[in-house]
Design a protein around this motif. Structure first.
Motif, PDB file in Angstrom:
ATOM      1  N   SER A 100       0.830  -1.214   0.000  1.00 31.19           N
ATOM      2  CA  SER A 100       0.000   0.000   0.000  1.00 31.19           C
ATOM      3  C   SER A 100       0.860   1.258   0.000  1.00 31.19           C
ATOM      4  O   SER A 100       0.475   2.279  -0.587  1.00 31.19           O
ATOM      5  CB  SER A 100      -0.931  -0.001   1.213  1.00 31.19           C
ATOM      6  N   GLY A 123      -1.236  -6.903  -2.471  1.00 32.42           N
ATOM      7  CA  GLY A 123      -1.291  -6.018  -1.314  1.00 32.42           C
ATOM      8  C   GLY A 123      -2.282  -6.474  -0.266  1.00 32.42           C
ATOM      9  O   GLY A 123      -2.812  -5.665   0.500  1.00 32.42           O
ATOM     10  N   ASN A 177      -6.357   0.894   8.134  1.00 29.50           N
ATOM     11  CA  ASN A 177      -6.551   1.072   6.699  1.00 29.50           C
ATOM     12  C   ASN A 177      -7.349   2.330   6.389  1.00 29.50           C
ATOM     13  O   ASN A 177      -7.040   3.056   5.437  1.00 29.50           O
ATOM     14  CB  ASN A 177      -7.244  -0.160   6.104  1.00 29.50           C
TER      15      ASN A 177
END
Length: 264
Positions: free
Chosen positions: A70, A210, A232
């Protein structure tokens, strides 16, 4: 050996390949100069904004690497691209191979005693003859840290791998790294557990997509679901903010001395 550094989320990450990293470590071994490696993923990017101990320890690193797909994706979106993800466990594996090839010695610090013993057995099978100059579990009390550091220093090891969680491993490296006389220092986090076979690493396809975090979540859903949701979400928000107003580079500050709870 020069290379680019990219300012992302207030931190300068090194735009290097895995081969570059191993070459830099090899050069440090030859000259016995320090090569302190740091790795940065989405969770650390979120956490370091409010954790000066973690942030300062990362600012001390000689190479700061993107250990998280990421982060690499975000670098491309933001127009400050990093060439590839460099996972801490892959660096660990490559450096063990280098030590084996060149007859170098290593020190291991971290994990439970039983996991550490299993890791030593795995290393002995995969890299026969590789000398482990010092080995100590990661469940030592804060007042024992000086003694642990002294044992590492006395071992004369060429490489030190620390398999402890953040920020404990970063704090140990920042506190004792300059006095250990170990050229290559690398905090590898949970890599001891993975290499010892205690936990499973995501398949390569999940890594490339990912989605390693999702693979871990499937293994421990109750413990990890909220952490990953919060992290996240925060990382996506930070990336959007970086597109509008890039963060200025963090500067080292002078945090208060870590408490016993923070160290252990």
């Amino acid at each position: 050996m020069s290379h680019r550094r990219q300012l992302l989320f207030g931190m300068y990450l090194d735009a290097v390949s895995m081969e570059d990293v191993i070459d830099r470590c090899h050069a440090a071994l030859k000259t016995r100069s320090r090569m302190l490696l740091g790795v940065l993923n989405a969770a650390k990017i979120v956490k370091l904004r409010n954790d000066s101990l973690l942030r300062n320890s990362l600012l001390e690193c000689d190479l700061l690497l993107a250990d998280g797909q990421s982060v690499v994706w975000a670098s491309k979106i933001l127009g400050r691209p990093l060439p590839e993800r460099i996972a801490g466990i892959d660096v660990f594996d490559r450096l063990l191979a280098l030590a084996h090839q060149e007859g170098r010695t290593v020190a291991l610090l971290g994990a439970r005693p039983d996991v550490l013993r299993r890791l030593e057995e795995v290393i002995a099978v995969r890299f026969p003859g590789l000398k482990i100059a010092c080995s100590h579990h990661g469940y030592f009390a804060p007042h024992e840290a000086d003694q642990v550091a002294g044992a590492i220093r006395a071992s004369g090891a060429d490489m030190l791998f620390i398999g402890m969680t953040s920020p404990k491993k970063e704090i140990f490296l920042a506190t004792y790294g300059p006095t250990l006389n170990v050229p290559v220092l690398h905090g590898v986090g949970g890599s001891f557990d993975i290499m010892a076979g205690l936990t499973r690493r995501a398949p390569l396809a999940w890594q490339r997509a990912g989605m390693e975090w999702a693979y871990r979540l499937l293994q421990e859903p109750r413990r990890l679901w909220w952490r990953y949701l919060a992290t996240n979400t925060s990382f996506i928000r930070l990336t959007a903010r970086e597109m509008i107003r890039p963060s200025r580079a963090f500067e080292p500050d002078s945090p208060a001395k870590p408490t016993a709870a923070e160290q252990g």
